[in-house]
Design an enzyme around this catalytic site. Sequence first.
Site, mmCIF file in Angstrom:
data_model
loop_
_atom_site.group_PDB
_atom_site.id
_atom_site.type_symbol
_atom_site.label_atom_id
_atom_site.label_comp_id
_atom_site.label_asym_id
_atom_site.label_seq_id
_atom_site.Cartn_x
_atom_site.Cartn_y
_atom_site.Cartn_z
ATOM 1 N NE ARG A 75 51.206 81.143 -1.687
ATOM 2 C CZ ARG A 75 52.046 80.929 -3.139
ATOM 3 N NH1 ARG A 75 51.907 81.137 -4.051
ATOM 4 N NH2 ARG A 75 52.017 79.717 -2.165
ATOM 5 C CG ASN A 291 50.271 76.730 -6.173
ATOM 6 O OD1 ASN A 291 49.722 77.615 -6.193
ATOM 7 N ND2 ASN A 291 51.560 76.790 -6.358
ATOM 8 C CE1 TYR A 293 51.946 79.266 -12.865
ATOM 9 C CE2 TYR A 293 52.045 77.374 -11.313
ATOM 10 C CZ TYR A 293 52.767 79.122 -11.980
ATOM 11 O OH TYR A 293 52.956 79.939 -10.913
ATOM 12 C CD GLU A 351 53.262 79.228 -7.310
ATOM 13 O OE1 GLU A 351 53.501 78.528 -8.561
ATOM 14 O OE2 GLU A 351 53.653 79.658 -6.215
HETATM 15 C C1 FCB Z 1 55.392 76.571 -9.246
HETATM 16 C C2 FCB Z 1 55.803 77.711 -8.989
HETATM 17 C C3 FCB Z 1 56.650 79.190 -8.526
HETATM 18 C C4 FCB Z 1 57.354 78.793 -10.021
HETATM 19 C C5 FCB Z 1 56.110 79.318 -11.160
HETATM 20 C C6 FCB Z 1 56.479 79.156 -12.421
HETATM 21 O O1 FCB Z 1 55.535 75.514 -9.807
HETATM 22 O O2 FCB Z 1 55.520 77.259 -6.967
HETATM 23 O O3 FCB Z 1 57.488 78.897 -7.342
HETATM 24 O O4 FCB Z 1 58.381 78.606 -10.075
HETATM 25 O O5 FCB Z 1 56.310 77.056 -10.874
#
Ligand code: FCB
Length: 445
Positions: A75, A291, A293, A351
């Site tokens: 990607r 995404n 995290y 992500e």
């Molecule tokens: C996300 C972004 C990516 C990168 C990661 C750590 O929010 O999409 O570009 O910075 O965090």
Amino acid sequence: MRTFPDGFLWGTATAAYQIEGAVAEGGRKPSVWDTFAHTPGRIENGYTGDVACDHYHRYDEDVELMSSLGLGAYRFSAGWSRVMPDGVGPANPAGLDFYDRLVDALLERGIVPALTLNHWDMPQALQDRGGWPDRATVDAFVEYARALAGRLGDRVRLWTTHNEPWVIAYNGYGEGSMAPGVRDWKAASRAAHHLLLAHGRAVTALRALGAPEIGYSPCVIPHRPATDRPEDALAARRANELIYGWFLDPVFHGRYPRLLWDRFAEHGCLPDVEDGDMDEIRAPIDFLGVNYYMVFDTVDDPDENGPAGFRELLPPLPRTDCDWPVHPDGLRETLVEINREYRPKAMYVTENGASYDDPPRANGVVDDPRRVEFLRSHFAAAHGAIEAGVPLRGYFVWTLLDNFEWIWGYNRTFGIVHVDRDTQRRTVKSSARFYERVARTNTLP
Ligand code: FCB
């Protein structure tokens, strides 16, 4: 041992401004991130993406690296100002040629290309005309989407419109911490609406040009109430609406979420929604990228996050080196919850990854056991979501290379491959070796 479904895609994710460098080559002109990074005080140590990972020149080596790790998908984002240097047409042939070469290099190694149109790097020329708060930007984005799909439509399998649009709208135009650094919540809500409209119209345009699978990658950061006070429960709901409900409800349900809509109304910050906009935004998509995290605890605070009025607290969890709380089970819960609420046809984790700073040892080896454990636990959570019925088709680890991490510059390292900033030498970390085993066997050991 956990085995993933046949055909499950294992890849990494990157973004143009974070890795390409070559900012003044091949007809490219500045994007809002060039301007922002060159503004004193915006980025740690005054770092910029001028050189980044020099991927523009080293793309073939980088694709070979992915191939040597057995990865099946990649990607990446197209640099908007590389393809449309002046914001509006004509498209820059040298810019299109670069992505053409990159896509062919991937296909030659059997790697599925997944292209993101907008990973935050709008041409500065468009920002000078008003940027996302200006409705004309929607047309410019669709023209850009058409130029790329006209050239690559047959060879790129997965097309994504925007990456994490909340960062552009609210960090970029509301609180001003990211490019273009504007502080105006009315501009932010207009930007958000135009991002959504641009998404919907680009989906329709890409569909007409034969793009195989079309999707979208918002970011989901679940916010939980920090206490059992009702005002904190409401604050957490507003936080979730700001970050992802605002970008998902219109796309799947054709309407904005209520709590935040009312708050924006009270603050005189509602966007101008024209007749037919919500229908265009709702154009059917083939997949939803998520995404993921971290999670946060939330309290009510009228002085933070503009009309949304909430403050984030760190939950009592382990943290990565950039202080992001680690909560693997939050990924499973998120995928299950988003699937239940929106019923997308397919989902990808577009992500997920972690910043851990493990420099090379004297013998050159880069050992990053904390990243291995982070990935292992999150892959297990994704597997749990599949078992719970989520139509998850692939996983993109953020990120392939240590790169330009926006406002942190090169101070944060998310890569599974270390990059020496002086020599650009790439060194595979132990997490990349671990990922290779997972990708080659489609199994979590
Ligand atoms: C996300 C972004 C990516 C990168 C990661 C750590 O929010 O999409 O570009 O910075 O965090």
